[in-house]
Structures are given as C-alpha cells and as structure tokens.
Write a protein that holds these residues in place. Structure first.
Motif, PDB file in Angstrom:
ATOM      1  N   PRO A 170      16.644  26.372 -19.660  1.00 51.36           N
ATOM      2  CA  PRO A 170      16.766  25.047 -19.053  1.00 51.36           C
ATOM      3  C   PRO A 170      17.893  24.219 -19.670  1.00 51.36           C
ATOM      4  CG  PRO A 170      14.472  25.542 -19.586  1.00 51.36           C
ATOM      5  CD  PRO A 170      15.295  26.623 -20.209  1.00 51.36           C
ATOM      6  N   VAL A 171      18.608  23.494 -18.815  1.00 49.27           N
ATOM      7  CA  VAL A 171      19.670  22.589 -19.270  1.00 49.27           C
ATOM      8  C   VAL A 171      19.164  21.167 -19.073  1.00 49.27           C
ATOM      9  CG1 VAL A 171      22.055  21.850 -18.948  1.00 49.27           C
ATOM     10  CG2 VAL A 171      21.431  24.259 -18.610  1.00 49.27           C
ATOM     11  N   ILE A 172      18.796  20.541 -20.183  1.00 55.59           N
ATOM     12  CA  ILE A 172      18.171  19.208 -20.144  1.00 55.59           C
ATOM     13  C   ILE A 172      19.073  18.204 -20.858  1.00 55.59           C
ATOM     14  CG2 ILE A 172      16.177  17.861 -20.961  1.00 55.59           C
ATOM     15  CD1 ILE A 172      15.479  19.779 -18.696  1.00 55.59           C
ATOM     16  N   TYR A 173      19.186  16.999 -20.279  1.00 49.72           N
ATOM     17  CA  TYR A 173      19.985  15.935 -20.890  1.00 49.72           C
ATOM     18  C   TYR A 173      19.060  14.995 -21.659  1.00 49.72           C
ATOM     19  CZ  TYR A 173      23.576  17.784 -17.864  1.00 49.72           C
ATOM     20  OH  TYR A 173      24.473  18.636 -17.248  1.00 49.72           O
ATOM     21  N   ASP A 174      19.274  14.914 -22.965  1.00 52.14           N
ATOM     22  CA  ASP A 174      18.370  14.170 -23.849  1.00 52.14           C
ATOM     23  C   ASP A 174      18.182  12.719 -23.431  1.00 52.14           C
ATOM     24  OD1 ASP A 174      18.128  16.448 -25.320  1.00 52.14           O
ATOM     25  OD2 ASP A 174      19.409  15.807 -26.976  1.00 52.14           O
ATOM     26  N   LEU A 231      18.261  11.337 -20.449  1.00 47.81           N
ATOM     27  CA  LEU A 231      17.772  11.092 -19.093  1.00 47.81           C
ATOM     28  C   LEU A 231      16.284  11.404 -18.975  1.00 47.81           C
ATOM     29  CD1 LEU A 231      20.606  12.665 -16.883  1.00 47.81           C
ATOM     30  CD2 LEU A 231      20.383  10.299 -17.633  1.00 47.81           C
ATOM     31  N   THR A 232      15.567  10.537 -18.255  1.00 47.82           N
ATOM     32  CA  THR A 232      14.156  10.808 -17.958  1.00 47.82           C
ATOM     33  C   THR A 232      14.065  11.870 -16.861  1.00 47.82           C
ATOM     34  OG1 THR A 232      14.042   9.141 -16.208  1.00 47.82           O
ATOM     35  CG2 THR A 232      13.552   8.412 -18.472  1.00 47.82           C
ATOM     36  N   LEU A 233      12.851  12.325 -16.594  1.00 48.69           N
ATOM     37  CA  LEU A 233      12.653  13.289 -15.510  1.00 48.69           C
ATOM     38  C   LEU A 233      13.148  12.710 -14.188  1.00 48.69           C
ATOM     39  CD1 LEU A 233      11.586  15.719 -13.992  1.00 48.69           C
ATOM     40  CD2 LEU A 233       9.260  14.838 -14.304  1.00 48.69           C
ATOM     41  N   GLN A 234      12.796  11.466 -13.900  1.00 50.30           N
ATOM     42  CA  GLN A 234      13.236  10.853 -12.651  1.00 50.30           C
ATOM     43  C   GLN A 234      14.760  10.761 -12.585  1.00 50.30           C
ATOM     44  OE1 GLN A 234      11.914   6.754 -11.799  1.00 50.30           O
ATOM     45  NE2 GLN A 234      11.522   7.469  -9.718  1.00 50.30           N
ATOM     46  N   GLU A 235      15.381  10.469 -13.710  1.00 46.43           N
ATOM     47  CA  GLU A 235      16.853  10.366 -13.735  1.00 46.43           C
ATOM     48  C   GLU A 235      17.515  11.736 -13.559  1.00 46.43           C
ATOM     49  OE1 GLU A 235      17.300   6.311 -16.461  1.00 46.43           O
ATOM     50  OE2 GLU A 235      17.105   8.268 -17.443  1.00 46.43           O
ATOM     51  N   HIS A 236      16.842  12.807 -14.011  1.00 46.15           N
ATOM     52  CA  HIS A 236      17.352  14.154 -13.724  1.00 46.15           C
ATOM     53  C   HIS A 236      17.352  14.404 -12.213  1.00 46.15           C
ATOM     54  CE1 HIS A 236      16.909  15.159 -18.035  1.00 46.15           C
ATOM     55  NE2 HIS A 236      17.676  16.199 -17.765  1.00 46.15           N
ATOM     56  N   ILE A 244       9.289  10.036 -18.513  1.00 39.71           N
ATOM     57  CA  ILE A 244       9.380  10.684 -19.820  1.00 39.71           C
ATOM     58  C   ILE A 244      10.703  11.441 -19.938  1.00 39.71           C
ATOM     59  CG2 ILE A 244       8.249  12.347 -21.382  1.00 39.71           C
ATOM     60  CD1 ILE A 244       6.608   9.816 -20.783  1.00 39.71           C
ATOM     61  N   PHE A 245      11.213  11.537 -21.164  1.00 33.56           N
ATOM     62  CA  PHE A 245      12.428  12.298 -21.421  1.00 33.56           C
ATOM     63  C   PHE A 245      12.050  13.784 -21.555  1.00 33.56           C
ATOM     64  CE2 PHE A 245      13.397   8.027 -22.885  1.00 33.56           C
ATOM     65  CZ  PHE A 245      14.646   7.815 -22.319  1.00 33.56           C
ATOM     66  N   PRO A 246      12.519  14.652 -20.666  1.00 39.75           N
ATOM     67  CA  PRO A 246      12.124  16.063 -20.707  1.00 39.75           C
ATOM     68  C   PRO A 246      12.547  16.799 -21.976  1.00 39.75           C
ATOM     69  CG  PRO A 246      13.041  15.513 -18.572  1.00 39.75           C
ATOM     70  CD  PRO A 246      13.303  14.344 -19.473  1.00 39.75           C
ATOM     71  N   SER A 247      13.435  16.186 -22.763  1.00 36.44           N
ATOM     72  CA  SER A 247      13.827  16.822 -24.028  1.00 36.44           C
ATOM     73  C   SER A 247      12.610  17.004 -24.930  1.00 36.44           C
ATOM     74  CB  SER A 247      14.893  15.978 -24.738  1.00 36.44           C
ATOM     75  OG  SER A 247      14.459  14.643 -24.886  1.00 36.44           O
ATOM     76  N   HIS A 248      11.538  16.232 -24.664  1.00 38.05           N
ATOM     77  CA  HIS A 248      10.308  16.344 -25.450  1.00 38.05           C
ATOM     78  C   HIS A 248       9.317  17.338 -24.841  1.00 38.05           C
ATOM     79  CE1 HIS A 248      11.773  12.992 -27.749  1.00 38.05           C
ATOM     80  NE2 HIS A 248      11.734  12.162 -26.721  1.00 38.05           N
ATOM     81  N   PHE A 249       9.663  17.925 -23.680  1.00 44.70           N
ATOM     82  CA  PHE A 249       8.752  18.835 -22.997  1.00 44.70           C
ATOM     83  C   PHE A 249       8.751  20.215 -23.652  1.00 44.70           C
ATOM     84  CE2 PHE A 249       9.181  16.751 -18.473  1.00 44.70           C
ATOM     85  CZ  PHE A 249       8.535  15.624 -18.958  1.00 44.70           C
ATOM     86  N   SER A 250       7.714  20.998 -23.378  1.00 54.21           N
ATOM     87  CA  SER A 250       7.701  22.407 -23.765  1.00 54.21           C
ATOM     88  C   SER A 250       8.738  23.148 -22.923  1.00 54.21           C
ATOM     89  CB  SER A 250       6.323  23.016 -23.505  1.00 54.21           C
ATOM     90  OG  SER A 250       6.071  23.072 -22.100  1.00 54.21           O
ATOM     91  N   LYS A 251       9.067  24.395 -23.312  1.00 54.11           N
ATOM     92  CA  LYS A 251      10.058  25.161 -22.542  1.00 54.11           C
ATOM     93  C   LYS A 251       9.593  25.361 -21.100  1.00 54.11           C
ATOM     94  CE  LYS A 251      12.874  29.251 -22.141  1.00 54.11           C
ATOM     95  NZ  LYS A 251      13.287  30.581 -22.617  1.00 54.11           N
ATOM     96  N   GLY A 252       8.300  25.638 -20.920  1.00 56.06           N
ATOM     97  CA  GLY A 252       7.787  25.826 -19.571  1.00 56.06           C
ATOM     98  C   GLY A 252       7.932  24.586 -18.717  1.00 56.06           C
ATOM     99  N   MET A 253       7.671  23.428 -19.310  1.00 57.28           N
ATOM    100  CA  MET A 253       7.816  22.172 -18.571  1.00 57.28           C
ATOM    101  C   MET A 253       9.285  21.895 -18.253  1.00 57.28           C
ATOM    102  SD  MET A 253       5.003  19.860 -20.608  1.00 57.28           S
ATOM    103  CE  MET A 253       5.220  18.345 -19.666  1.00 57.28           C
TER     104      MET A 253
END
Length: 245
Positions: A84-88, A90-95, A129-138
C-alpha cells in the motif's frame, strides 16, 4: 474495449528483463498474470502503468496509445499495488478525494461510489482517521477503495490478497467478479493459484521474462499435454527450470 501489449521488451537498465511480450485483454474477463519471483510480472505491470519506458513495443487501451496520449491512457486504468502507498498527512477521506481529483471525478460522486466499499470493508467510521496508523490489511483496503471508485476500463491488481483477512479476500474477489460482469477487465498478478484457477478466465504464465503459456485452463492443458491437471501442476511443469530471485 481491448488492452494490447505488443512486442514489449523492457526493464530497468540496458539489459531487458522482459522480452517480446504479446497479449490482449478483452472486456469482461479476469486474467491471471502468474510466474515465479523474478519472472517479469512486476516489470510488465510497471510498463503497462507507464512507470517504465519500453525498449521496444506498444501499449494501448481502447486504441489509446500510451506514447500518443499518456494522460488519457492512464485514466482508463486503476492500480492496486502489492504494498500500500499511503500519505501520512492525509485522512482516509482525503485519500478518496485525492484519487477523485486525479481522475476528474467530483467529490460527491467519489463519496457515493465509496459508500458501499467503506461498508464492505468496515472502514465507514474511519474516514477522518490517518491511514498511516492502520494495519497493513486496512491500508490495503484503502488502496482497493481508491481503485474501485474510479470505475476504469482496466484494473491492474498486484498480489491483492497480501495482508487481507479471509473476509477481505472474499470481498475483493466479489468486487472483481462484479466489475467483470459490468464488462470491465481485471489483470491480476498472484501466487495463490487455486484462487486464480477458480476466478480467472485466462492465464498468462511468465518465465525468465517471456510468456511460456497463455490461455484458459483447457487451453493450457492442451498446450502442455497435461490433461485434467490443475493450474498449480501446469505452472510447476512449465516453470520448473526457472530460478527464483
């Protein structure tokens, strides 16, 4: 809609990793791209995404050539990467909003499309929520949601099941089947061959940078003389001389 990969040779330096790759993908099919580690799957995908420049060959989606109109070409596909390529910041909605902006989709439409996906993957309460805090699966589910709100002609999916729980895997497969039934196309790279055999209409088997077999299961059985054998058995047979890396 037809995706054409014609005489594709390429790689990362002067020495090609893939050689003379030729295949077509048609509307309403799921195609499995399979091969050993180092066989050239990721290199092929990166060329199809326009992340690598080919040494030779042509790539097109619905007659839009990547070299002639790369922006229009890229809008016809979406991509779910293996990692996964996640931007620290940005929130989920902003992604979701960022993906929508990249594809020229208004925010309201993007959220309407995202709603059932958020429900399916149990992320509706995580929009702020900021997905950078999510598990890999999330995090992988964030990638899936962003890819599927686009509704492109072609989905390119690289090892989609890594990190997903069994419910997430089934939801992902259901989405792929749904898109196939809508007449869209899925190219899926995976090592989980039992799942590929069950869900894919055709297979492209790569070994040492070349296509060594292509077709549906019956066609592969015929090509290899391995009547009634599984995809797993055929795969091992045609790649048994390969070197893992």
């Amino acid at each position: 809609m037809t995706v054409k990969v014609e005489n594709l040779t390429g790689g990362y330096g002067k020495t090609p990793v893939i050689n003379n790759i030729n295949f077509e993908l048609k509307s309403g099919e799921i195609v499995g791209l399979i091969g050993l580690n180092g066989a050239g799957k990721s290199t092929t995908i990166k060329h199809m995404l326009g992340l690598l420049n080919p040494m030779q060959g042509k790539l097109s989606i619905s007659n839009v050539d990547i070299n002639e109109d790369v922006e229009n070409y890229r809008k016809k596909l979406s991509y779910i990467p293996e990692s996964p390529v996640i931007y620290d910041e940005l929130t989920l909605q902003e992604h979701i909003y960022m993906t929508a902006m990249a594809y020229g989709i208004d925010r309201e439409t993007a959220m309407e499309r995202a709603e059932p996906l958020l429900q399916t993957f149990r992320l509706k309460q995580e929009l702020g929520i900021f997905p950078s805090h999510f598990s890999k699966g999330m995090k992988q589910k964030v990638m899936i949601i962003c890819a599927f709100i686009v509704n492109p002609e072609l989905y390119i999916i690289d090892e989609p099941f890594l990190g997903l729980d069994p419910l997430g895997i089934q939801s992902m497969l259901d989405l792929m089947v749904e898109k196939k039934e809508e007449g869209r196309t899925v190219l899926m790279s995976t090592h989980i061959l039992a799942t590929a055999e069950k869900y894919c209409d055709r297979f492209i088997i790569l070994d040492k940078g070349e296509i060594v077999a292509i077709g549906d299961l019956a066609s592969l059985q015929s090509q290899t003389g391995m009547t009634d054998k599984t995809l797993d058995e055929i795969y091992i047979h045609v790649t048994q001389g390969g070197q893992q890396s």
